[in-house]
Design a protein around this motif. Structure first.
Motif: not given
Length: 361
Positions: A226, A231, A233, A249, A255, A264, A267
């Motif tokens: 992310t 990174n 979640g 995130d 995202y 992905e 975003r």
């Protein structure tokens, strides 16, 4: 004073025989008479005061001994009767009075509530309250097309995935997640082959899972990124119209992942209606084409346009279950949104209840 007569005769006899003893007894007799007369006057005065006071207040002076009960009733006047919370798996036979709840008003220009000319608007209406496992650190909540409710919970060593009966709200099936993972958001969806599935992400492990909703067995595992460097979640929901997942995130970004490849696609930056960026986006749910987001440590839910990122609805749920009452019950923040079609189901981390509400904005 039935003994006064005989005592007086005795004193007359004693005075005649022994004058000194007679005078002493006469002195004591006068003292006793004086004390009795004084007590009689005081008692008469107190009785008269009580009667007059009772007449002035319009009360029965004989009922003053019940004053403690009356005071308790006065202290409780205006307080709503506490309604027992239905236990998980039990129906609520007591009619719930939600008057006064969901009364947050939509604000007009300048941040002030609209006046009588414009009319005030309630933001939501509480339809019902149902039981919820108070040990659940709720991270994800969603209804499936099979009619069941699915929930994922967090904390290392306590993370679970559960299937909940939508009528009784009993947990029908629960599976533990490996203790190495801190479970986060989840959502129900249908894959390209028409199979019902649940997707589930984790906090810091950059790892997600796909489950069979019937058995809650793990079918596959995937990895993701992310916002670097964390990174993480947090939340996830599914847009059936565009066949894509929407993920948060904790940053100001949402995202968009392809359903089949989990890659992905794009975003967006989320902004409030006043133009300020909003981060701490947590649990997500698609409602009427908008991405509705819990905000971490807030009682607000904002609903965002998935194309522009602009918040089109901002709903204050602070009076749904007040922070003070939650703290006294050991409950944590509002987190958990599930779209039930004719209602929205809301709960929170370590809440012993869930609310069915209807959005009015």
């Amino acid at each position: 004073l039935p003994t006064i007569g005989p005592q007086l005769k005795t004193m007359v006899f004693v005075s005649a025989v022994a004058p000194d003893q007679g005078r002493e007894r006469l002195r004591k007799f006068r003292l006793v008479c004086f004390v009795c007369a004084a007590f009689s006057l005081i008692a008469a005065a107190v009785t008269a005061f009580v009667v007059l006071k009772g007449k002035d207040q319009g009360t029965n002076p004989m009922a003053l001994s019940k004053g403690s009960d009356n005071e308790k009733n006065a202290d409780n006047a205006g307080e709503e009767e506490e309604i027992p919370l239905p236990m998980i798996g039990q129906s609520n036979d007591v009619p719930l009075d939600f008057s006064g709840e969901g009364t947050n008003e939509a604000e007009g220009e300048g941040g002030e509530p609209e006046g009588e000319a414009g009319g005030s608007t309630k933001q939501y209406e509480v339809l019902d309250m149902v039981g919820h496992d108070k040990t659940s650190f709720t991270q994800g909540l969603s209804y499936g097309s099979d009619g069941f409710l699915y929930e994922t919970t967090g904390l290392n060593g306590k993370s679970k995935i559960r299937r909940i009966n939508p009528t009784t709200f009993e947990v029908e099936l629960s599976r533990d997640i490996s203790s190495q993972y801190f479970g986060e958001g989840s959502t129900f969806y249908t894959d390209k082959d028409g199979n019902d599935r649940i997707i589930h992400i984790t906090w810091k492990s950059q790892t997600g899972f796909i489950y069979d909703p019937t058995t809650l067995e793990q079918l596959s595992l995937f990895t993701y990124t992310t916002t670097t460097p964390k990174n993480q979640g947090w939340g996830i929901t599914y847009d059936d119209n565009n066949q894509e997942f929407i993920v948060s995130d904790g940053s100001q970004y949402l995202y968009f992942w392809d359903r089949d490849t989990l890659a992905e696609k794009r975003r967006i930056t989320v902004t409030r209606s006043d133009g300020t960026e909003q981060d701490e986006l947590n649990e997500l749910e698609m409602i009427d084409g908008l991405v509705c987001c819990n905000i971490w440590y807030s009682d607000e839910i904002i609903c965002v346009n998935p194309q522009t990122g602009i918040s089109e609805k901002e709903i204050d749920f602070s009076d749904l279950w007040s922070k003070e009452e939650r703290e006294s019950a050991g409950a944590d923040v509002l987190n958990g949104i599930a779209n039930g079609g004719d209602h929205i189901l809301l709960t929170g981390k370590l809440w012993d209840r869930m609310y069915k509400v209807k959005l009015l904005v």
